[in-house]
Design a protein around this motif. Structure first.
Motif, PDB file in Angstrom:
ATOM      1  N   VAL A 120       0.809  -1.073   0.088  1.00  0.00           N
ATOM      2  CA  VAL A 120      -0.069   0.062  -0.124  1.00  0.00           C
ATOM      3  C   VAL A 120       0.840   1.300  -0.018  1.00  0.00           C
ATOM      4  CG1 VAL A 120      -1.833   1.319   1.321  1.00  0.00           C
ATOM      5  CG2 VAL A 120      -2.143  -1.077   0.750  1.00  0.00           C
ATOM      6  N   ALA A 121       1.942   1.153   0.987  1.00  0.00           N
ATOM      7  CA  ALA A 121       2.728   2.558   0.884  1.00  0.00           C
ATOM      8  C   ALA A 121       3.513   2.845  -0.469  1.00  0.00           C
ATOM      9  CB  ALA A 121       3.816   2.227   2.044  1.00  0.00           C
ATOM     10  N   GLU A 122       4.044   1.537  -1.057  1.00  0.00           N
ATOM     11  CA  GLU A 122       4.701   1.596  -2.324  1.00  0.00           C
ATOM     12  C   GLU A 122       3.739   2.293  -3.485  1.00  0.00           C
ATOM     13  OE1 GLU A 122       6.367  -2.102  -3.007  1.00  0.00           O
ATOM     14  OE2 GLU A 122       8.074  -1.882  -1.942  1.00  0.00           O
ATOM     15  N   GLY A 123       2.635   1.782  -3.394  1.00  0.00           N
ATOM     16  CA  GLY A 123       1.354   2.139  -4.400  1.00  0.00           C
ATOM     17  C   GLY A 123       1.008   3.689  -4.053  1.00  0.00           C
ATOM     18  N   GLU A 124       1.121   4.069  -2.831  1.00  0.00           N
ATOM     19  CA  GLU A 124       0.907   5.444  -2.758  1.00  0.00           C
ATOM     20  C   GLU A 124       1.948   6.310  -3.275  1.00  0.00           C
ATOM     21  OE1 GLU A 124      -0.008   5.847   1.644  1.00  0.00           O
ATOM     22  OE2 GLU A 124      -2.353   5.005   1.066  1.00  0.00           O
ATOM     23  N   ALA A 125       3.263   5.814  -2.886  1.00  0.00           N
ATOM     24  CA  ALA A 125       4.336   6.576  -3.534  1.00  0.00           C
ATOM     25  C   ALA A 125       4.514   6.599  -5.109  1.00  0.00           C
ATOM     26  CB  ALA A 125       5.583   6.026  -2.954  1.00  0.00           C
ATOM     27  N   ALA A 126       4.132   5.235  -5.721  1.00  0.00           N
ATOM     28  CA  ALA A 126       4.172   5.426  -7.083  1.00  0.00           C
ATOM     29  C   ALA A 126       3.103   6.201  -7.725  1.00  0.00           C
ATOM     30  CB  ALA A 126       3.974   3.729  -7.495  1.00  0.00           C
ATOM     31  N   ALA A 127       2.035   6.410  -6.855  1.00  0.00           N
ATOM     32  CA  ALA A 127       0.706   7.412  -7.365  1.00  0.00           C
ATOM     33  C   ALA A 127       1.295   8.549  -7.227  1.00  0.00           C
ATOM     34  CB  ALA A 127      -0.378   7.087  -6.704  1.00  0.00           C
ATOM     35  N   LYS A 128       1.796   9.284  -6.265  1.00  0.00           N
ATOM     36  CA  LYS A 128       2.362  10.359  -5.933  1.00  0.00           C
ATOM     37  C   LYS A 128       3.379  10.724  -7.320  1.00  0.00           C
ATOM     38  CE  LYS A 128       4.820  13.476  -2.897  1.00  0.00           C
ATOM     39  NZ  LYS A 128       5.679  13.732  -1.726  1.00  0.00           N
ATOM     40  N   ALA A 129       4.538   9.715  -7.391  1.00  0.00           N
ATOM     41  CA  ALA A 129       5.304  10.077  -8.394  1.00  0.00           C
ATOM     42  C   ALA A 129       4.615  10.240  -9.781  1.00  0.00           C
ATOM     43  CB  ALA A 129       6.386   8.951  -8.501  1.00  0.00           C
ATOM     44  N   PHE A 130       3.631   9.412 -10.151  1.00  0.00           N
ATOM     45  CA  PHE A 130       3.134   9.657 -11.382  1.00  0.00           C
ATOM     46  C   PHE A 130       2.324  10.833 -11.689  1.00  0.00           C
ATOM     47  CE2 PHE A 130      -0.465   9.122 -14.129  1.00  0.00           C
ATOM     48  CZ  PHE A 130       0.161   8.561 -15.283  1.00  0.00           C
ATOM     49  N   GLY A 131       1.675  11.432 -10.540  1.00  0.00           N
ATOM     50  CA  GLY A 131       1.152  12.490 -10.488  1.00  0.00           C
ATOM     51  C   GLY A 131       2.114  13.451 -10.785  1.00  0.00           C
ATOM     52  N   GLU A 132       3.125  13.687 -10.090  1.00  0.00           N
ATOM     53  CA  GLU A 132       4.079  14.443 -10.470  1.00  0.00           C
ATOM     54  C   GLU A 132       4.589  14.683 -11.666  1.00  0.00           C
ATOM     55  OE1 GLU A 132       7.051  13.830  -7.562  1.00  0.00           O
ATOM     56  OE2 GLU A 132       5.849  14.642  -5.817  1.00  0.00           O
TER      57      GLU A 132
END
Length: 106
Positions: free
Chosen positions: A71-83
């Motif tokens: 879940v933490a990795e998914g949230e980090a990946a979603a944030k990076a993709f948004g940026e």
């Protein structure tokens, strides 16, 4: 027979459960109750065991840890993709304006 009952030999090898003697049914019910009470009494003890002492508890703990990590990795990946998406949109708009300005200057 006059009562409409068939002999046990026509019912097969096993008698019907309704034909079982009443004490046997009572004994089965009391055994089921005893098992239910014992399992209910053992549940708090099983929950109190440390995960290191209980292999199943260790597996559940590992799965919980892995789930939290995913879940933490998914949230980090979603944030990076948004940026990255923001950067792409900005770069695209800048390129579009640059092309418009270049065509206007000609």
């Amino acid at each position: 027979s006059s009562l409409g009952c068939r002999p046990a030999s026509t019912l097969g090898d096993r008698p019907s459960p309704s034909l079982a003697p009443r004490p046997a049914r009572r004994m089965k019910m009391s055994c089921a109750r005893a098992v239910a009470l014992l399992s209910a009494a053992a549940a708090p003890w099983a929950a109190a065991l440390d995960a290191a002492e209980n292999p199943l508890g260790k597996v559940i703990q590992l799965m919980d840890d892995l789930s939290a990590k995913v879940v933490a990795e998914g949230e980090a990946a979603a944030k990076a993709f948004g940026e990255y998406k923001e950067w792409c949109d900005e770069a695209s708009h800048n390129a579009m304006f640059a092309i418009e300005d270049a065509t206007k200057q000609k």
